[in-house]
Design a protein around this motif. Structure first.
Motif, PDB file in Angstrom:
ATOM      1  N   PRO A  31      27.865  32.042  72.672  1.00 41.23           N
ATOM      2  CA  PRO A  31      26.912  32.507  73.685  1.00 41.23           C
ATOM      3  C   PRO A  31      26.542  31.423  74.690  1.00 41.23           C
ATOM      4  CG  PRO A  31      25.820  32.226  71.582  1.00 41.23           C
ATOM      5  CD  PRO A  31      27.284  32.011  71.341  1.00 41.23           C
ATOM      6  N   ASN A  32      26.780  30.152  74.351  1.00 35.69           N
ATOM      7  CA  ASN A  32      26.416  29.061  75.246  1.00 35.69           C
ATOM      8  C   ASN A  32      27.493  28.804  76.299  1.00 35.69           C
ATOM      9  OD1 ASN A  32      24.747  26.931  76.118  1.00 35.69           O
ATOM     10  ND2 ASN A  32      26.001  25.472  75.003  1.00 35.69           N
ATOM     11  N   CYS A  33      28.772  28.690  75.860  1.00 39.97           N
ATOM     12  CA  CYS A  33      29.838  28.341  76.803  1.00 39.97           C
ATOM     13  C   CYS A  33      30.902  29.424  76.933  1.00 39.97           C
ATOM     14  CB  CYS A  33      30.491  27.027  76.395  1.00 39.97           C
ATOM     15  SG  CYS A  33      31.395  27.100  74.841  1.00 39.97           S
ATOM     16  N   GLY A  34      30.937  30.398  76.022  1.00 43.47           N
ATOM     17  CA  GLY A  34      31.896  31.490  76.107  1.00 43.47           C
ATOM     18  C   GLY A  34      33.244  31.203  75.479  1.00 43.47           C
ATOM     19  N   ALA A  35      33.415  30.032  74.872  1.00 43.64           N
ATOM     20  CA  ALA A  35      34.687  29.690  74.239  1.00 43.64           C
ATOM     21  C   ALA A  35      34.802  30.399  72.894  1.00 43.64           C
ATOM     22  CB  ALA A  35      34.782  28.181  74.037  1.00 43.64           C
ATOM     23  N   PRO A  36      36.021  30.724  72.454  1.00 43.18           N
ATOM     24  CA  PRO A  36      36.164  31.352  71.134  1.00 43.18           C
ATOM     25  C   PRO A  36      35.828  30.366  70.023  1.00 43.18           C
ATOM     26  CG  PRO A  36      38.309  30.923  72.097  1.00 43.18           C
ATOM     27  CD  PRO A  36      37.302  30.606  73.148  1.00 43.18           C
ATOM     28  N   ALA A  37      35.110  30.844  69.009  1.00 41.62           N
ATOM     29  CA  ALA A  37      34.702  30.001  67.887  1.00 41.62           C
ATOM     30  C   ALA A  37      34.698  30.852  66.630  1.00 41.62           C
ATOM     31  CB  ALA A  37      33.316  29.415  68.134  1.00 41.62           C
ATOM     32  N   LEU A  38      34.795  30.207  65.487  1.00 42.10           N
ATOM     33  CA  LEU A  38      34.718  30.912  64.216  1.00 42.10           C
ATOM     34  C   LEU A  38      33.282  31.359  63.970  1.00 42.10           C
ATOM     35  CD1 LEU A  38      36.919  28.590  62.003  1.00 42.10           C
ATOM     36  CD2 LEU A  38      37.530  30.810  62.919  1.00 42.10           C
ATOM     37  N   PRO A  39      33.081  32.531  63.358  1.00 40.85           N
ATOM     38  CA  PRO A  39      31.712  32.974  63.103  1.00 40.85           C
ATOM     39  C   PRO A  39      31.016  32.075  62.085  1.00 40.85           C
ATOM     40  CG  PRO A  39      33.290  34.486  62.123  1.00 40.85           C
ATOM     41  CD  PRO A  39      34.072  33.509  62.931  1.00 40.85           C
ATOM     42  N   HIS A  40      29.727  31.858  62.273  1.00 45.14           N
ATOM     43  CA  HIS A  40      28.874  31.043  61.404  1.00 45.14           C
ATOM     44  C   HIS A  40      29.302  29.582  61.381  1.00 45.14           C
ATOM     45  CE1 HIS A  40      27.129  34.780  60.017  1.00 45.14           C
ATOM     46  NE2 HIS A  40      28.333  35.210  59.736  1.00 45.14           N
ATOM     47  N   MET A  41      29.953  29.118  62.451  1.00 45.25           N
ATOM     48  CA  MET A  41      30.371  27.720  62.566  1.00 45.25           C
ATOM     49  C   MET A  41      29.967  27.218  63.943  1.00 45.25           C
ATOM     50  SD  MET A  41      31.953  27.039  59.705  1.00 45.25           S
ATOM     51  CE  MET A  41      33.062  25.690  59.915  1.00 45.25           C
ATOM     52  N   ALA A  42      29.816  25.899  64.073  1.00 39.54           N
ATOM     53  CA  ALA A  42      29.494  25.311  65.369  1.00 39.54           C
ATOM     54  C   ALA A  42      30.681  25.482  66.312  1.00 39.54           C
ATOM     55  CB  ALA A  42      29.161  23.837  65.213  1.00 39.54           C
ATOM     56  N   CYS A  43      30.399  25.670  67.587  1.00 34.42           N
ATOM     57  CA  CYS A  43      31.436  25.869  68.596  1.00 34.42           C
ATOM     58  C   CYS A  43      32.235  24.578  68.763  1.00 34.42           C
ATOM     59  CB  CYS A  43      30.798  26.273  69.918  1.00 34.42           C
ATOM     60  SG  CYS A  43      31.973  26.435  71.267  1.00 34.42           S
ATOM     61  N   PRO A  44      33.577  24.635  68.760  1.00 38.59           N
ATOM     62  CA  PRO A  44      34.352  23.403  68.930  1.00 38.59           C
ATOM     63  C   PRO A  44      34.277  22.844  70.345  1.00 38.59           C
ATOM     64  CG  PRO A  44      35.815  25.283  68.785  1.00 38.59           C
ATOM     65  CD  PRO A  44      34.431  25.786  68.493  1.00 38.59           C
ATOM     66  N   SER A  45      33.890  23.667  71.333  1.00 40.33           N
ATOM     67  CA  SER A  45      33.832  23.181  72.713  1.00 40.33           C
ATOM     68  C   SER A  45      32.514  22.487  73.029  1.00 40.33           C
ATOM     69  CB  SER A  45      34.031  24.344  73.685  1.00 40.33           C
ATOM     70  OG  SER A  45      35.293  24.906  73.510  1.00 40.33           O
ATOM     71  N   CYS A  46      31.396  23.118  72.666  1.00 42.33           N
ATOM     72  CA  CYS A  46      30.099  22.547  73.045  1.00 42.33           C
ATOM     73  C   CYS A  46      29.285  22.061  71.850  1.00 42.33           C
ATOM     74  CB  CYS A  46      29.291  23.567  73.843  1.00 42.33           C
ATOM     75  SG  CYS A  46      28.870  25.058  72.931  1.00 42.33           S
ATOM     76  N   GLY A  47      29.645  22.448  70.625  1.00 43.34           N
ATOM     77  CA  GLY A  47      28.938  21.973  69.440  1.00 43.34           C
ATOM     78  C   GLY A  47      27.653  22.708  69.136  1.00 43.34           C
ATOM     79  N   ASN A  48      27.398  23.841  69.780  1.00 41.83           N
ATOM     80  CA  ASN A  48      26.165  24.587  69.549  1.00 41.83           C
ATOM     81  C   ASN A  48      26.368  25.659  68.499  1.00 41.83           C
ATOM     82  OD1 ASN A  48      24.655  23.169  71.375  1.00 41.83           O
ATOM     83  ND2 ASN A  48      25.018  24.590  73.045  1.00 41.83           N
ATOM     84  N   TYR A  49      25.292  25.911  67.734  1.00 41.39           N
ATOM     85  CA  TYR A  49      25.262  27.017  66.786  1.00 41.39           C
ATOM     86  C   TYR A  49      23.832  27.499  66.687  1.00 41.39           C
ATOM     87  CZ  TYR A  49      25.522  29.726  62.502  1.00 41.39           C
ATOM     88  OH  TYR A  49      25.440  30.736  61.587  1.00 41.39           O
ATOM     89  N   ARG A  50      23.606  28.756  66.988  1.00 41.61           N
ATOM     90  CA  ARG A  50      22.299  29.406  66.950  1.00 41.61           C
ATOM     91  C   ARG A  50      21.253  28.645  67.758  1.00 41.61           C
ATOM     92  NH1 ARG A  50      21.227  32.760  61.644  1.00 41.61           N
ATOM     93  NH2 ARG A  50      19.429  33.160  62.931  1.00 41.61           N
ATOM     94  N   GLY A  51      21.645  28.194  68.952  1.00 41.67           N
ATOM     95  CA  GLY A  51      20.703  27.563  69.863  1.00 41.67           C
ATOM     96  C   GLY A  51      20.471  26.080  69.631  1.00 41.67           C
ATOM     97  N   ARG A  52      21.135  25.481  68.661  1.00 37.41           N
ATOM     98  CA  ARG A  52      20.968  24.055  68.388  1.00 37.41           C
ATOM     99  C   ARG A  52      22.289  23.333  68.597  1.00 37.41           C
ATOM    100  NH1 ARG A  52      17.621  23.867  62.696  1.00 37.41           N
ATOM    101  NH2 ARG A  52      15.819  25.035  63.402  1.00 37.41           N
ATOM    102  N   THR A  53      22.208  22.075  69.008  1.00 31.00           N
ATOM    103  CA  THR A  53      23.400  21.250  69.157  1.00 31.00           C
ATOM    104  C   THR A  53      23.564  20.436  67.884  1.00 31.00           C
ATOM    105  OG1 THR A  53      23.080  21.116  71.536  1.00 31.00           O
ATOM    106  CG2 THR A  53      24.539  19.497  70.547  1.00 31.00           C
ATOM    107  N   TYR A  54      24.656  20.680  67.175  1.00 29.83           N
ATOM    108  CA  TYR A  54      24.892  20.002  65.909  1.00 29.83           C
ATOM    109  C   TYR A  54      25.846  18.835  66.041  1.00 29.83           C
ATOM    110  CZ  TYR A  54      22.339  23.585  63.488  1.00 29.83           C
ATOM    111  OH  TYR A  54      21.343  24.408  63.051  1.00 29.83           O
ATOM    112  N   ARG A  55      26.684  18.843  67.060  1.00 32.33           N
ATOM    113  CA  ARG A  55      27.569  17.714  67.296  1.00 32.33           C
ATOM    114  C   ARG A  55      27.982  17.750  68.754  1.00 32.33           C
ATOM    115  NH1 ARG A  55      32.754  18.938  67.816  1.00 32.33           N
ATOM    116  NH2 ARG A  55      33.448  20.990  67.204  1.00 32.33           N
TER     117      ARG A  55
END
Length: 64
Positions: A31-55
């Motif tokens: 939802p942050n950058c629109g890149a495909p990501a695995l569900p329930h995992m941090a996005c590999p492009s921006c590192g966000n998951y559920r509104g938080r930046t984890y990496r």
């Protein structure tokens, strides 16, 4: 243990093994950058998951 009475033919073996297929992993759009990501995992492009930046996003080690 029971043993087969007759040899299983190649056709029967191949038709039985034809059902063993790998399935593609389900992906969702970030939802942050629109890149495909695995569900329930941090996005590999921006590192966000559920509104938080984890990496931080993956950056190439060497750029020209």
């Amino acid at each position: 243990m029971a043993l087969p009475k007759y040899k299983t033919s190649r056709a029967n073996t191949h038709s039985r093994r034809a059902n063993w297929k790998a399935t593609a992993a389900a992906t969702v759009n970030c939802p942050n950058c629109g890149a495909p990501a695995l569900p329930h995992m941090a996005c590999p492009s921006c590192g966000n998951y559920r509104g938080r930046t984890y990496r931080s996003a993956i950056q190439p080690a060497h750029t020209k």
